[in-house]
Design a protein around this motif. Structure first.
Motif, PDB file in Angstrom:
ATOM      1  N   GLU A 108       0.846  -1.191   0.000  1.00 45.56           N
ATOM      2  CA  GLU A 108       0.000   0.000   0.000  1.00 45.56           C
ATOM      3  C   GLU A 108       0.886   1.248   0.000  1.00 45.56           C
ATOM      4  O   GLU A 108       1.904   1.305   0.688  1.00 45.56           O
ATOM      5  N   THR A 159      -2.260   7.420  -7.335  1.00 47.99           N
ATOM      6  CA  THR A 159      -3.438   6.583  -7.081  1.00 47.99           C
ATOM      7  C   THR A 159      -4.679   7.446  -6.922  1.00 47.99           C
ATOM      8  O   THR A 159      -5.745   7.153  -7.491  1.00 47.99           O
ATOM      9  N   SER A 166      -7.982   7.791  -9.548  1.00 48.70           N
ATOM     10  CA  SER A 166      -9.151   7.112  -8.983  1.00 48.70           C
ATOM     11  C   SER A 166     -10.480   7.523  -9.620  1.00 48.70           C
ATOM     12  O   SER A 166     -11.398   6.707  -9.727  1.00 48.70           O
ATOM     13  N   LEU A 207       3.302   2.973 -10.701  1.00 50.93           N
ATOM     14  CA  LEU A 207       2.522   2.280  -9.673  1.00 50.93           C
ATOM     15  C   LEU A 207       2.900   0.808  -9.586  1.00 50.93           C
ATOM     16  O   LEU A 207       3.016   0.249  -8.491  1.00 50.93           O
ATOM     17  N   SER A 223       4.182  -0.481  -6.141  1.00 51.57           N
ATOM     18  CA  SER A 223       3.162  -1.154  -5.329  1.00 51.57           C
ATOM     19  C   SER A 223       2.611  -2.447  -5.916  1.00 51.57           C
ATOM     20  O   SER A 223       1.659  -3.011  -5.393  1.00 51.57           O
ATOM     21  N   ALA A 272      -1.944  -2.587  -8.278  1.00 53.42           N
ATOM     22  CA  ALA A 272      -2.100  -1.155  -8.008  1.00 53.42           C
ATOM     23  C   ALA A 272      -2.305  -0.366  -9.293  1.00 53.42           C
ATOM     24  O   ALA A 272      -2.855   0.741  -9.271  1.00 53.42           O
TER      25      ALA A 272
END
Length: 407
Positions: free
Chosen positions: A237, A258, A262, A290, A294, A298
């Motif tokens: 995360e 992120t 979104s 990303l 992650s 992700a």
């Protein structure tokens, strides 16, 4: 990550990077259709501002998917290098030495290093380019687009990728007591306020930092010490938190991306005066960033958005765009040969000289040959010989029967 846009208007102010980068190639050709460009060059638009950039990305993307580039295409890239190791966006006449008016830059040079290092067998050229990059490092540890120019996140990141690709340790590339990571951290916004966690391209005239999604995608990858081509990171995360390490800066940048992705699943154009529209190249860079920080999951949603919507953009933009999408697919473990129904590898290959036989094709050919031979140690031609002999024998028997017994 990177893949910078290389339009004339941006050449002096934006880093062309890619995957450690920065921007993608400008889709608008500026040359007349009748003007001929080298057959070894990928893309058919004017290469004045992005020839080396798009060639480097194309070759790197081909290598990433197991395609062996055309020898002429690699030779063309090598021929663009100046004696001091640097690369300009494009030199129409490589028989003339590079001079003071040759506009070499860090982005094209760093992209070329990443491509040549991946292809292998070009250590001398790559090492010369790395030496030049080190010689123009700023005292804050970073790099600008042009030698001596103000440090920006995109240029610094694409050079970090070049150093890593060449086997160097970016943290040990120090100037004035500062490393590239120090420069990137200096361009990172705090976790409070507008643009929390993002990277700025450069400070404004007053020294203030403003969030920039493209610079953030580049900054995340650069802070991780990676280049244009990355593998999926471990699932983790990304939350914004105070800290002065490059790892935390990368996590903060990933948290910003992120959030920015979104709502619509893509980033929007950040160019001054641009309409409110999707930015496909920056979205692809964000997918790489990303995934690197992650893990593949992700970046799953923006990747799916690209699979559904990027075909027209890539076709208009050319080889650098196809390369960016291939980098995004590779970073997430997706299949670049079935990207929303499109074969990105085939489409990229079609923009330039035909590549040599790919590793995949070679393996298939060897398998088919083995299957044809079967399990016999003698091979298929042994069976052909047997049938010929049998056929001849049958022919004699039939001939004898027709003649009947001899008197």
């Amino acid at each position: 990550m990177y893949v910078r846009r290389s339009a004339a208007a941006l050449a002096a102010t934006v880093v062309i990077g890619a995957a450690a980068p920065a921007v993608a190639a400008d889709p608008t050709p500026s040359a007349s259709p009748s003007k001929a460009f080298p057959a070894e060059l990928y893309g058919d638009s004017d290469p004045t501002y992005d020839g080396v950039w798009r060639q480097s990305l194309a070759l790197l993307a081909q290598d990433t998917v197991g395609v062996k580039p055309a020898k002429g295409a690699v030779d063309w890239l090598l021929g663009q290098q100046c004696a001091n190791g640097a690369f300009a966006p494009y030199r129409a006449d490589t028989s003339a030495d590079c001079g003071a008016k040759t506009l070499v830059d860090t982005n094209n040079t760093a992209a070329a290093v990443q491509a040549l290092a991946a292809l292998g067998g070009h250590d001398t050229a790559a090492d010369k380019a790395v030496s030049w990059l080190k010689s123009v490092q700023n005292k804050d540890g970073g790099w600008g687009y042009m030698a001596g120019g103000a440090t920006d996140a995109n240029s610094t990141s694409v050079v970090v990728g070049a150093l890593a690709a060449a086997g160097e340790k970016p943290a040990e590339a120090v100037k004035g007591g500062k490393s590239p990571y120090d420069a990137l951290i200096g361009l990172a916004l705090p976790c409070k306020g507008e643009g929390a966690g993002a990277f700025a391209f450069q400070p404004d005239k007053k020294g203030a930092l403003a969030a920039n999604a493209d610079a953030t995608a580049a900054g995340v990858v650069g802070a991780l010490g990676k280049g244009l081509v990355v593998s999926p990171g471990k699932p983790a995360e990304a939350t914004c938190a105070d800290g002065s390490s490059p790892q935390q800066a990368a996590a903060n940048g990933a948290a910003y991306l992120t959030k920015a992705l979104s709502k619509d699943g893509h980033l929007k154009s950040a160019l001054p005066g641009a309409e409110d529209q999707p930015d496909y190249g920056n979205t692809a860079d964000a997918v790489v960033a990303l995934a690197a920080r992650s893990g593949a999951d992700a970046a799953r949603e923006p990747l799916r958005w690209l699979e559904r919507n990027s075909a027209r953009w890539a076709a208009q933009s050319g080889p650098a765009a196809y390369a960016q999408l291939i980098f995004a697919a590779h970073a997430t473990g997706a299949d670049p040969r079935d990207f929303g129904g499109a074969d990105l590898v085939k489409q990229l290959n079609a923009t330039g000289p035909a590549p040599q036989t790919s590793a995949e094709a070679t393996a298939k050919q060897e398998k088919d040959t083995k299957d044809d031979k079967g399990d016999s140690p003698f091979g298929v031609w042994w069976y052909v010989g047997i049938f010929l002999v049998v056929g001849i024998g049958i022919g004699f028997l039939l001939s004898g029967r027709k003649k009947g017994p001899q008197a």
